[in-house]
Design a protein around this motif. Structure first.
Motif, PDB file in Angstrom:
ATOM      1  N   ARG A  76       0.810  -1.218   0.000  1.00  0.00           N
ATOM      2  CA  ARG A  76       0.000   0.000   0.000  1.00  0.00           C
ATOM      3  C   ARG A  76       0.847   1.273   0.000  1.00  0.00           C
ATOM      4  O   ARG A  76       0.611   2.160  -0.844  1.00  0.00           O
ATOM      5  CB  ARG A  76      -0.969   0.003   1.187  1.00  0.00           C
ATOM      6  CG  ARG A  76      -1.894   1.208   1.175  1.00  0.00           C
ATOM      7  CD  ARG A  76      -2.995   1.129   2.201  1.00  0.00           C
ATOM      8  NE  ARG A  76      -2.496   1.317   3.559  1.00  0.00           N
ATOM      9  CZ  ARG A  76      -3.300   1.480   4.628  1.00  0.00           C
ATOM     10  NH1 ARG A  76      -4.611   1.466   4.462  1.00  0.00           N
ATOM     11  NH2 ARG A  76      -2.787   1.632   5.816  1.00  0.00           N
ATOM     12  N   PRO A  77       1.822   1.450   0.905  1.00  0.00           N
ATOM     13  CA  PRO A  77       2.607   2.692   0.819  1.00  0.00           C
ATOM     14  C   PRO A  77       3.398   2.817  -0.470  1.00  0.00           C
ATOM     15  O   PRO A  77       3.582   3.931  -0.979  1.00  0.00           O
ATOM     16  CB  PRO A  77       3.523   2.613   2.043  1.00  0.00           C
ATOM     17  CG  PRO A  77       3.525   1.191   2.462  1.00  0.00           C
ATOM     18  CD  PRO A  77       2.199   0.640   2.080  1.00  0.00           C
ATOM     19  N   LEU A  78       3.874   1.703  -1.037  1.00  0.00           N
ATOM     20  CA  LEU A  78       4.595   1.777  -2.312  1.00  0.00           C
ATOM     21  C   LEU A  78       3.676   2.250  -3.424  1.00  0.00           C
ATOM     22  O   LEU A  78       4.037   3.124  -4.233  1.00  0.00           O
ATOM     23  CB  LEU A  78       5.197   0.413  -2.643  1.00  0.00           C
ATOM     24  CG  LEU A  78       6.313  -0.082  -1.706  1.00  0.00           C
ATOM     25  CD1 LEU A  78       6.740  -1.491  -2.086  1.00  0.00           C
ATOM     26  CD2 LEU A  78       7.502   0.860  -1.763  1.00  0.00           C
ATOM     27  N   GLU A  79       2.482   1.685  -3.482  1.00  0.00           N
ATOM     28  CA  GLU A  79       1.527   2.100  -4.507  1.00  0.00           C
ATOM     29  C   GLU A  79       1.062   3.538  -4.272  1.00  0.00           C
ATOM     30  O   GLU A  79       0.869   4.304  -5.222  1.00  0.00           O
ATOM     31  CB  GLU A  79       0.336   1.148  -4.515  1.00  0.00           C
ATOM     32  CG  GLU A  79       0.620  -0.197  -5.150  1.00  0.00           C
ATOM     33  CD  GLU A  79       0.755  -0.087  -6.660  1.00  0.00           C
ATOM     34  OE1 GLU A  79      -0.064   0.581  -7.305  1.00  0.00           O
ATOM     35  OE2 GLU A  79       1.718  -0.665  -7.202  1.00  0.00           O
ATOM     36  N   ALA A  80       0.872   3.900  -3.006  1.00  0.00           N
ATOM     37  CA  ALA A  80       0.455   5.274  -2.715  1.00  0.00           C
ATOM     38  C   ALA A  80       1.510   6.279  -3.161  1.00  0.00           C
ATOM     39  O   ALA A  80       1.184   7.364  -3.670  1.00  0.00           O
ATOM     40  CB  ALA A  80       0.177   5.419  -1.212  1.00  0.00           C
ATOM     41  N   GLY A  81       2.790   5.942  -2.993  1.00  0.00           N
ATOM     42  CA  GLY A  81       3.851   6.832  -3.461  1.00  0.00           C
ATOM     43  C   GLY A  81       3.821   7.007  -4.971  1.00  0.00           C
ATOM     44  O   GLY A  81       4.004   8.120  -5.485  1.00  0.00           O
ATOM     45  N   ALA A  82       3.587   5.909  -5.701  1.00  0.00           N
ATOM     46  CA  ALA A  82       3.500   6.016  -7.157  1.00  0.00           C
ATOM     47  C   ALA A  82       2.296   6.841  -7.580  1.00  0.00           C
ATOM     48  O   ALA A  82       2.370   7.645  -8.522  1.00  0.00           O
ATOM     49  CB  ALA A  82       3.419   4.614  -7.770  1.00  0.00           C
ATOM     50  N   VAL A  83       1.174   6.679  -6.876  1.00  0.00           N
ATOM     51  CA  VAL A  83      -0.032   7.445  -7.224  1.00  0.00           C
ATOM     52  C   VAL A  83       0.187   8.931  -6.958  1.00  0.00           C
ATOM     53  O   VAL A  83      -0.232   9.792  -7.744  1.00  0.00           O
ATOM     54  CB  VAL A  83      -1.234   6.902  -6.423  1.00  0.00           C
ATOM     55  CG1 VAL A  83      -2.442   7.826  -6.567  1.00  0.00           C
ATOM     56  CG2 VAL A  83      -1.591   5.502  -6.904  1.00  0.00           C
ATOM     57  N   ALA A 193     -10.211   5.904  -2.425  1.00  0.00           N
ATOM     58  CA  ALA A 193     -11.079   4.925  -1.769  1.00  0.00           C
ATOM     59  C   ALA A 193     -10.337   3.642  -1.422  1.00  0.00           C
ATOM     60  O   ALA A 193     -10.634   3.004  -0.400  1.00  0.00           O
ATOM     61  CB  ALA A 193     -12.277   4.618  -2.675  1.00  0.00           C
ATOM     62  N   LEU A 194      -9.382   3.241  -2.266  1.00  0.00           N
ATOM     63  CA  LEU A 194      -8.705   1.962  -2.065  1.00  0.00           C
ATOM     64  C   LEU A 194      -7.359   2.103  -1.349  1.00  0.00           C
ATOM     65  O   LEU A 194      -6.925   1.178  -0.662  1.00  0.00           O
ATOM     66  CB  LEU A 194      -8.497   1.270  -3.413  1.00  0.00           C
ATOM     67  CG  LEU A 194      -9.784   0.912  -4.166  1.00  0.00           C
ATOM     68  CD1 LEU A 194      -9.455   0.277  -5.507  1.00  0.00           C
ATOM     69  CD2 LEU A 194     -10.652  -0.022  -3.344  1.00  0.00           C
ATOM     70  N   LEU A 195      -6.693   3.241  -1.526  1.00  0.00           N
ATOM     71  CA  LEU A 195      -5.397   3.455  -0.887  1.00  0.00           C
ATOM     72  C   LEU A 195      -5.456   4.482   0.240  1.00  0.00           C
ATOM     73  O   LEU A 195      -4.447   4.767   0.868  1.00  0.00           O
ATOM     74  CB  LEU A 195      -4.360   3.905  -1.917  1.00  0.00           C
ATOM     75  CG  LEU A 195      -3.975   2.887  -2.986  1.00  0.00           C
ATOM     76  CD1 LEU A 195      -2.974   3.494  -3.958  1.00  0.00           C
ATOM     77  CD2 LEU A 195      -3.411   1.618  -2.367  1.00  0.00           C
ATOM     78  N   GLY A 196      -6.641   5.063   0.441  1.00  0.00           N
ATOM     79  CA  GLY A 196      -6.779   6.037   1.510  1.00  0.00           C
ATOM     80  C   GLY A 196      -6.843   5.374   2.877  1.00  0.00           C
ATOM     81  O   GLY A 196      -6.963   4.149   3.001  1.00  0.00           O
ATOM     82  N   PRO A 197      -6.764   6.163   3.925  1.00  0.00           N
ATOM     83  CA  PRO A 197      -6.786   5.590   5.285  1.00  0.00           C
ATOM     84  C   PRO A 197      -8.147   5.003   5.620  1.00  0.00           C
ATOM     85  O   PRO A 197      -9.185   5.574   5.304  1.00  0.00           O
ATOM     86  CB  PRO A 197      -6.454   6.795   6.176  1.00  0.00           C
ATOM     87  CG  PRO A 197      -6.847   7.987   5.370  1.00  0.00           C
ATOM     88  CD  PRO A 197      -6.628   7.630   3.937  1.00  0.00           C
ATOM     89  N   THR A 198      -8.124   3.862   6.272  1.00  0.00           N
ATOM     90  CA  THR A 198      -9.340   3.240   6.772  1.00  0.00           C
ATOM     91  C   THR A 198      -9.711   3.871   8.113  1.00  0.00           C
ATOM     92  O   THR A 198      -8.921   4.624   8.692  1.00  0.00           O
ATOM     93  CB  THR A 198      -9.121   1.731   6.948  1.00  0.00           C
ATOM     94  OG1 THR A 198      -8.081   1.526   7.919  1.00  0.00           O
ATOM     95  CG2 THR A 198      -8.704   1.087   5.634  1.00  0.00           C
ATOM     96  N   PRO A 199     -10.921   3.594   8.628  1.00  0.00           N
ATOM     97  CA  PRO A 199     -11.246   4.118   9.974  1.00  0.00           C
ATOM     98  C   PRO A 199     -10.231   3.708  11.029  1.00  0.00           C
ATOM     99  O   PRO A 199      -9.919   4.492  11.931  1.00  0.00           O
ATOM    100  CB  PRO A 199     -12.628   3.501  10.241  1.00  0.00           C
ATOM    101  CG  PRO A 199     -13.231   3.327   8.881  1.00  0.00           C
ATOM    102  CD  PRO A 199     -12.083   2.966   7.979  1.00  0.00           C
TER     103      PRO A 199
END
Length: 419
Positions: A76-83, A193-199
């Motif tokens: 998740r953090p790797l993909e979030a960095g690319a996004v 929605a998919l890479l954002g923080p969950t509750p």
């Protein structure tokens, strides 16, 4: 027309296209594994030459990619960095922490599958369509390629068919750019929605911020009580020494000695506090003077400032819990500091243990003028607020105010309270 061209070939679209191609590159190892599984199953001698085998290999690759993302939280953090870098999605809408929990892992797996799936499709189109479109555009003008190399059917020798070939080639390129723009836009829309923080992530972040704020407030109180008291004491000691310089050399000598001791001690505490801020250590590493070890020195330094302090100790400081002893010392220090700054009169200090509580009482006579001036002093009130915070954290109570010409501060701290 300009907006449509920007939609197809703008800077944002090009960066998202690169993101999709990276997804296709990430999908290749999974596709190779899928080919190993699919090849014997469909009895294809050459998997690369069999379109059905290729599609089946791609279908097998996507669940493997989802499984990888679910098993490795760092996806998740790797993909979030690319996004963030390529899709133009703000960092505040994405989570930079590893996926923890079933919901977060499921979202990360869904995103990784979408990225690799759409990226594989767009990457395949990006490899196949440009050469095909270039061939279509060149057919009418390159007779050698048309007649000798390609062996085109006779139906394509008609002039109107050849005239439409460049149009079809350009349409293929436009379709490729449109597919890349739409796929990139969809990924950018789905990323929060998919890479954002969950509750759970938001709760953990809130707890971390609360813990950090608690540490900062603790350090602020310690700095205020320690440095503020020292500066008040040093100011009064220097003022008294200046007034009595010619009349009482012994008092001046004692005052200068007290100033030296106070500043040396305060500089040591300040260095420790700054070390905590620089290194991010726990607040417990900061200096922690206690009632048992440091009360006598505090009273000596306060009296050296010219303030008469009468102390009555009806408790054994050595028997107090360490946390209670430390906080009680800071409360006494702040009470004496307020008396130094605002009262300038004799102070009565009483420390006693009654009914399971440590009782701290400071009293000093005040006039109506001094009370009003103290209450209206700009920027004042932090000391009493700090005392109230310390007492509240220990489950105690605070009473402060002037009545019948006496300012009284009374603090009750339970001997067994919340840590």
């Amino acid at each position: 027309m300009r907006e449509f061209a920007r939609f197809l070939l703008g800077r944002r679209t090009r960066r998202r296209w690169i993101h999709l191609i990276l997804g296709g590159a990430l999908a290749m190892p999974y596709v190779f594994v899928g080919q190993i599984v699919v090849g014997p199953a469909v009895r294809a001698r050459y998997v690369f030459a069999d379109l059905l085998a290729q599609l089946l290999s791609f279908a097998v690759a996507l669940p493997l990619a989802a499984l990888t993302a679910a098993l490795f939280p760092l996806t998740r953090p790797l993909e979030a960095g690319a996004v963030r870098s390529l899709c133009g999605v703000g960092a505040e809408r994405l989570s930079s922490s590893p996926a923890r929990g079933r919901a977060a892992r499921g979202r990360a797996a869904a995103w990784f599958t979408l990225h690799l799936g759409l990226g594989g499709i767009v990457s395949g189109m990006s490899l196949a369509l440009p050469p095909f479109a270039a061939t279509l555009i060149a057919l009418p003008v390159v007779a050698v390629v048309r007649d000798d190399l390609l062996g085109l059917p006779e139906a394509l020798d008609r002039g109107w068919v050849l005239a439409l070939m460049p149009v079809a080639g350009v349409a293929c390129l436009v379709a490729l750019a449109a597919c890349a723009a739409v796929a990139g836009g969809l990924l950018a829309r789905w990323a929060p929605a998919l890479l954002g923080p969950t509750p759970e992530d938001r709760l953990a972040a809130a707890e971390a911020r609360a813990a950090d704020l608690a540490v900062r407030n603790r350090l602020a109180r310690e700095l205020h009580d320690s440095v503020g008291h020292a500066l008040s004491a040093v100011t009064l000691q220097a003022s008294a020494a200046r007034r009595l310089l010619d009349r009482d050399p012994e008092f001046v000598r004692a005052a200068l000695t007290a100033i030296e001791e106070t500043t040396r001690r305060t500089v040591g505490e300040l260095d420790a506090f700054l070390g905590v801020l620089r290194e991010g250590d726990a607040p417990g590493t900061a200096p922690a003077p206690t009632l048992a070890a440091d009360l006598d020195g505090l009273l000596h330094r306060t009296r050296a400032s010219g303030l008469r302090v009468t102390a009555t100790i009806d408790a054994d400081p050595e028997s107090l819990p360490p946390v209670l002893s430390r906080e009680a010392y800071r409360i006494v220090q702040e009470g004496l500091s307020n008396a130094l700054k605002h009262a300038g009169r004799p102070v009565l200090l009483r420390i006693a243990v009654t009914c399971g509580h440590l009782e701290i009482t400071l009293e000093n006579p005040v006039s109506a003028t001094s009370t009003s001036t103290s209450a209206c002093r700009p920027g004042g009130g932090h000391g009493l607020r700090g005392i109230a915070d310390r007492a509240r954290l220990l489950g105690g109570t605070v009473e402060a105010g002037a009545a019948h010409g006496v300012w009284r501060l009374h603090v009750g701290l339970p001997l067994k309270g919340p840590a």
